[in-house]
Design a protein around this motif. Structure first.
Motif, PDB file in Angstrom:
ATOM      1  N   CYS A 114       0.824  -1.220   0.000  1.00  0.00           N
ATOM      2  CA  CYS A 114       0.000   0.000   0.000  1.00  0.00           C
ATOM      3  C   CYS A 114       0.852   1.262   0.000  1.00  0.00           C
ATOM      4  O   CYS A 114       1.741   1.430   0.839  1.00  0.00           O
ATOM      5  N   MET A 134     -12.217   4.103   2.315  1.00  0.00           N
ATOM      6  CA  MET A 134     -11.179   3.268   1.712  1.00  0.00           C
ATOM      7  C   MET A 134     -10.062   4.117   1.127  1.00  0.00           C
ATOM      8  O   MET A 134      -9.316   3.667   0.272  1.00  0.00           O
ATOM      9  N   GLU A 182      -6.297   4.199   8.440  1.00  0.00           N
ATOM     10  CA  GLU A 182      -7.043   3.102   9.036  1.00  0.00           C
ATOM     11  C   GLU A 182      -8.172   3.708   9.884  1.00  0.00           C
ATOM     12  O   GLU A 182      -7.907   4.278  10.960  1.00  0.00           O
ATOM     13  N   PRO A 183      -9.415   3.614   9.397  1.00  0.00           N
ATOM     14  CA  PRO A 183     -10.534   4.287  10.083  1.00  0.00           C
ATOM     15  C   PRO A 183     -10.662   3.919  11.563  1.00  0.00           C
ATOM     16  O   PRO A 183     -10.979   4.772  12.388  1.00  0.00           O
ATOM     17  N   THR A 229     -11.527  -1.875   7.239  1.00  0.00           N
ATOM     18  CA  THR A 229     -10.463  -1.927   8.242  1.00  0.00           C
ATOM     19  C   THR A 229      -9.475  -3.035   7.885  1.00  0.00           C
ATOM     20  O   THR A 229      -9.843  -4.044   7.287  1.00  0.00           O
ATOM     21  N   CYS A 230      -8.221  -2.832   8.287  1.00  0.00           N
ATOM     22  CA  CYS A 230      -7.234  -3.872   8.047  1.00  0.00           C
ATOM     23  C   CYS A 230      -7.352  -4.967   9.124  1.00  0.00           C
ATOM     24  O   CYS A 230      -6.604  -5.936   9.102  1.00  0.00           O
ATOM     25  N   SER A 241     -10.016  -5.995   5.226  1.00  0.00           N
ATOM     26  CA  SER A 241      -8.939  -6.320   4.295  1.00  0.00           C
ATOM     27  C   SER A 241      -8.275  -7.608   4.764  1.00  0.00           C
ATOM     28  O   SER A 241      -7.512  -7.609   5.721  1.00  0.00           O
ATOM     29  N   HIS A 284      -6.788 -10.270   2.410  1.00  0.00           N
ATOM     30  CA  HIS A 284      -5.632 -10.324   1.506  1.00  0.00           C
ATOM     31  C   HIS A 284      -4.774 -11.586   1.584  1.00  0.00           C
ATOM     32  O   HIS A 284      -3.838 -11.749   0.794  1.00  0.00           O
ATOM     33  N   GLU A 316     -12.250  -8.207   1.787  1.00  0.00           N
ATOM     34  CA  GLU A 316     -11.493  -7.679   0.653  1.00  0.00           C
ATOM     35  C   GLU A 316     -10.230  -8.519   0.436  1.00  0.00           C
ATOM     36  O   GLU A 316      -9.565  -8.906   1.398  1.00  0.00           O
ATOM     37  N   ILE A 350      -6.988  -8.323  -2.266  1.00  0.00           N
ATOM     38  CA  ILE A 350      -6.311  -7.816  -3.456  1.00  0.00           C
ATOM     39  C   ILE A 350      -5.556  -8.958  -4.106  1.00  0.00           C
ATOM     40  O   ILE A 350      -4.965  -9.802  -3.434  1.00  0.00           O
ATOM     41  N   ILE A 368     -10.067  -7.598  -5.430  1.00  0.00           N
ATOM     42  CA  ILE A 368      -9.698  -6.247  -5.861  1.00  0.00           C
ATOM     43  C   ILE A 368      -8.503  -6.324  -6.805  1.00  0.00           C
ATOM     44  O   ILE A 368      -7.505  -6.986  -6.497  1.00  0.00           O
ATOM     45  N   ARG A 369      -8.643  -5.666  -7.917  1.00  0.00           N
ATOM     46  CA  ARG A 369      -7.521  -5.578  -8.861  1.00  0.00           C
ATOM     47  C   ARG A 369      -6.414  -4.758  -8.194  1.00  0.00           C
ATOM     48  O   ARG A 369      -6.645  -3.647  -7.725  1.00  0.00           O
ATOM     49  N   TYR A 370      -5.223  -5.288  -8.136  1.00  0.00           N
ATOM     50  CA  TYR A 370      -4.121  -4.593  -7.470  1.00  0.00           C
ATOM     51  C   TYR A 370      -3.555  -3.478  -8.351  1.00  0.00           C
ATOM     52  O   TYR A 370      -3.307  -3.683  -9.531  1.00  0.00           O
ATOM     53  N   ASN A 371      -3.352  -2.318  -7.763  1.00  0.00           N
ATOM     54  CA  ASN A 371      -2.690  -1.214  -8.452  1.00  0.00           C
ATOM     55  C   ASN A 371      -1.230  -1.193  -8.005  1.00  0.00           C
ATOM     56  O   ASN A 371      -0.954  -0.803  -6.868  1.00  0.00           O
ATOM     57  N   CYS A 396      -8.515   3.542  -4.553  1.00  0.00           N
ATOM     58  CA  CYS A 396      -8.453   3.562  -3.100  1.00  0.00           C
ATOM     59  C   CYS A 396      -7.225   2.788  -2.636  1.00  0.00           C
ATOM     60  O   CYS A 396      -6.867   1.781  -3.204  1.00  0.00           O
ATOM     61  N   GLY A 397      -6.601   3.256  -1.596  1.00  0.00           N
ATOM     62  CA  GLY A 397      -5.470   2.540  -1.043  1.00  0.00           C
ATOM     63  C   GLY A 397      -4.133   2.960  -1.621  1.00  0.00           C
ATOM     64  O   GLY A 397      -3.096   2.556  -1.145  1.00  0.00           O
TER      65      GLY A 397
HETATM   66  N1  SAH Z   1      -6.927   1.023   6.068  1.00  0.00           N
HETATM   67  C1  SAH Z   1      -8.131   0.430   5.620  1.00  0.00           C
HETATM   68  C2  SAH Z   1      -8.889   1.257   4.604  1.00  0.00           C
HETATM   69  C3  SAH Z   1      -8.085   1.961   3.555  1.00  0.00           C
HETATM   70  S1  SAH Z   1      -7.344   0.945   2.338  1.00  0.00           S
HETATM   71  C4  SAH Z   1      -7.864  -0.968   5.127  1.00  0.00           C
HETATM   72  O1  SAH Z   1      -6.718  -1.332   4.952  1.00  0.00           O
HETATM   73  O2  SAH Z   1      -8.823  -1.705   4.931  1.00  0.00           O
HETATM   74  C5  SAH Z   1      -8.727   0.409   1.360  1.00  0.00           C
HETATM   75  C6  SAH Z   1      -8.482  -0.866   0.584  1.00  0.00           C
HETATM   76  O3  SAH Z   1      -7.516  -0.666  -0.467  1.00  0.00           O
HETATM   77  C7  SAH Z   1      -7.920  -1.975   1.457  1.00  0.00           C
HETATM   78  O4  SAH Z   1      -8.562  -3.186   1.184  1.00  0.00           O
HETATM   79  C8  SAH Z   1      -6.476  -2.020   1.009  1.00  0.00           C
HETATM   80  O5  SAH Z   1      -5.879  -3.230   1.305  1.00  0.00           O
HETATM   81  C9  SAH Z   1      -6.598  -1.745  -0.458  1.00  0.00           C
HETATM   82  N2  SAH Z   1      -5.354  -1.372  -1.117  1.00  0.00           N
HETATM   83  C10 SAH Z   1      -4.241  -0.853  -0.561  1.00  0.00           C
HETATM   84  N3  SAH Z   1      -3.309  -0.634  -1.506  1.00  0.00           N
HETATM   85  C11 SAH Z   1      -3.848  -1.022  -2.676  1.00  0.00           C
HETATM   86  C12 SAH Z   1      -3.382  -1.044  -4.016  1.00  0.00           C
HETATM   87  N4  SAH Z   1      -2.180  -0.591  -4.334  1.00  0.00           N
HETATM   88  N5  SAH Z   1      -4.188  -1.537  -4.969  1.00  0.00           N
HETATM   89  C13 SAH Z   1      -5.435  -1.968  -4.665  1.00  0.00           C
HETATM   90  N6  SAH Z   1      -5.939  -1.960  -3.426  1.00  0.00           N
HETATM   91  C14 SAH Z   1      -5.150  -1.497  -2.425  1.00  0.00           C
END
Ligand code: SAH
Ligand code: SF4
Length: 354
Positions: A128, A168, A172-173, A204-205, A226, A228, A268, A270, A303-306, A347-348
């Motif tokens: 992240c 998101m 971290e909310p 939330t993580c 999250s 993962h 969630e 990724i 979730i598609r990873y960025n 997001c993230g």
């Molecule tokens: N801190 C919280 C909310 C913000 S992150 C949490 O971690 O849940 C929101 C989401 O984006 C989380 O699921 C996180 O894991 C994801 N995320 C973080 N980096 C990312 C990335 N590079 N590509 C896609 N999703 C990502």
């Protein structure tokens, strides 16, 4: 790519102080003008007497600059907001057009705003961009609500509104629990933005204290966690929080949350190339959902990873194979849309580029 426009956003932190000598309902009226009528200028706050409008215009500026970047296809926009102390946060608007329903808060024809809850984040997840920035501070409830206000004003000009809010963005909310819930109350206010609890999602993580507290909140929002990774060995490599709370702990807490609230929880996940996307991971994840959570009320969102550094996104055929294993095992699985990739706005991965 984007263009720069100047947007006005209210500095509400001063509001209560400025109106301290007035009857309490004046501050309420002022807030309703800001969040309900979406005024850009205090002169538009008709409910307030002229002298207060002038006082507010002089002392509670409605002006700060935000840079807005629009994606080429117009489906998303990112705002880089500079707060009163110079800290920068990002907020994203995702327009969902007429696509089919994908998950809890992502619905057809809807506008979703993805908000930040902190400046940076102390959790340090390996994948992240926000985690890499480190942590600066918590956001106040107003600073969170104002992110939604910004896009509510823009959408109002098109005759549209903010339908959903997801926590998101950066931060971290549940490490900023009180302010996040105070922001939820502002967003939910029927005389303000009027966004229902079912249209607000908190991700939330895995801060279990937050999940536990959420059970008893009067405004019922959606919970996303999250995950993962389906086991401790892998999750510990990706998410430092796993050292404090091994997977068993958040999973038990979610099971308890589901039992108490009878509400759905989004898990969630990724998809990171050759890291957590194997068939074995899919089977292990399916097993976890089926044996330790309720497959009726817990569903997986892939979730598609960025890419933000060392990891790559799983190829689409891998995502499909992973999803098929989960679905065949009877676990509901959705895929989050790929919003905002052009503008580095997913997001993230906010603010790191600024
Ligand atoms: N801190 C919280 C909310 C913000 S992150 C949490 O971690 O849940 C929101 C989401 O984006 C989380 O699921 C996180 O894991 C994801 N995320 C973080 N980096 C990312 C990335 N590079 N590509 C896609 N999703 C990502
Ligand atoms: Fe923080 Fe969430 Fe990013 Fe982890 S994924 S570093 S918890 S914002």
């Amino acid at each position: 790519m984007g263009f720069r426009i100047s947007i006005e956003i209210v500095d509400l932190s001063k509001l209560e102080t400025i109106l301290a000598g007035e009857p309490a309902y004046r501050a309420k009226q002022a807030r309703e003008a800001v969040f309900g009528s979406l005024i850009d200028d205090w002169s538009q706050a008709r409910e307030l007497p002229e002298n207060l409008r002038q006082k507010l215009a002089a002392e509670c500026s409605l002006d700060i600059n935000a840079e807005i970047f629009h994606s080429k296809d117009g489906a998303s926009a990112k705002a880089l907001i500079t707060l009163a102390d110079g800290a920068k946060i990002e907020t994203v608007l995702m327009r969902h057009g007429s696509r089919p329903r994908a998950s809890l808060a992502f619905q057809a024809g809807r506008n979703t705003v993805c908000v930040s809850s902190q400046v940076g984040c102390p959790m340090g997840c390996a994948f992240c961009a926000t985690g890499k920035m480190g942590f600066k501070r918590n956001l106040s409830a107003d600073e969170i609500a104002e992110q939604v206000l910004l896009f509510a004003r823009i959408l109002k000009k098109e005759g549209r509104r903010v339908d959903n809010v997801v926590f998101m963005g950066m931060g971290e909310p549940f490490l900023n629990y009180a302010n996040v819930m105070a922001a939820v109350k502002i967003l939910n206010d029927q005389r303000g933005l009027n966004i229902g609890g079912r249209h607000i999602s908190i991700s939330t993580c895995g801060v279990v204290e937050g999940i536990e507290k959420l059970v008893d909140e009067p405004i019922q929002v959606n919970l996303a966690i999250s995950l993962h990774a389906p086991n401790d060995a892998l999750r510990s490599k990706l998410m430092p929080i796993n050292a404090k709370y091994p997977l068993k702990k958040p999973v038990e807490t979610i099971a308890h949350y589901i039992e108490r609230t009878n509400r759905r929880v989004m898990l969630e996940y990724i998809m990171i190339d050759k890291v957590n996307d194997s068939d074995d991971c899919a089977r292990e994840l399916a097993d976890l959902v089926k044996t330790r959570l309720s497959p009726k009320l817990a569903f997986v969102n892939l979730i598609r990873y960025n890419p933000t550094g060392e990891f790559l996104a799983s190829p689409p055929e891998r995502v499909k194979a992973f999803k098929d294993i989960l679905m065949k095992a009877g676990v509901e699985t959705t895929e989050r849309y790929r919003f905002g990739r052009q503008i580095k706005a997913a997001c993230g991965q906010l603010a790191a580029k600024s």
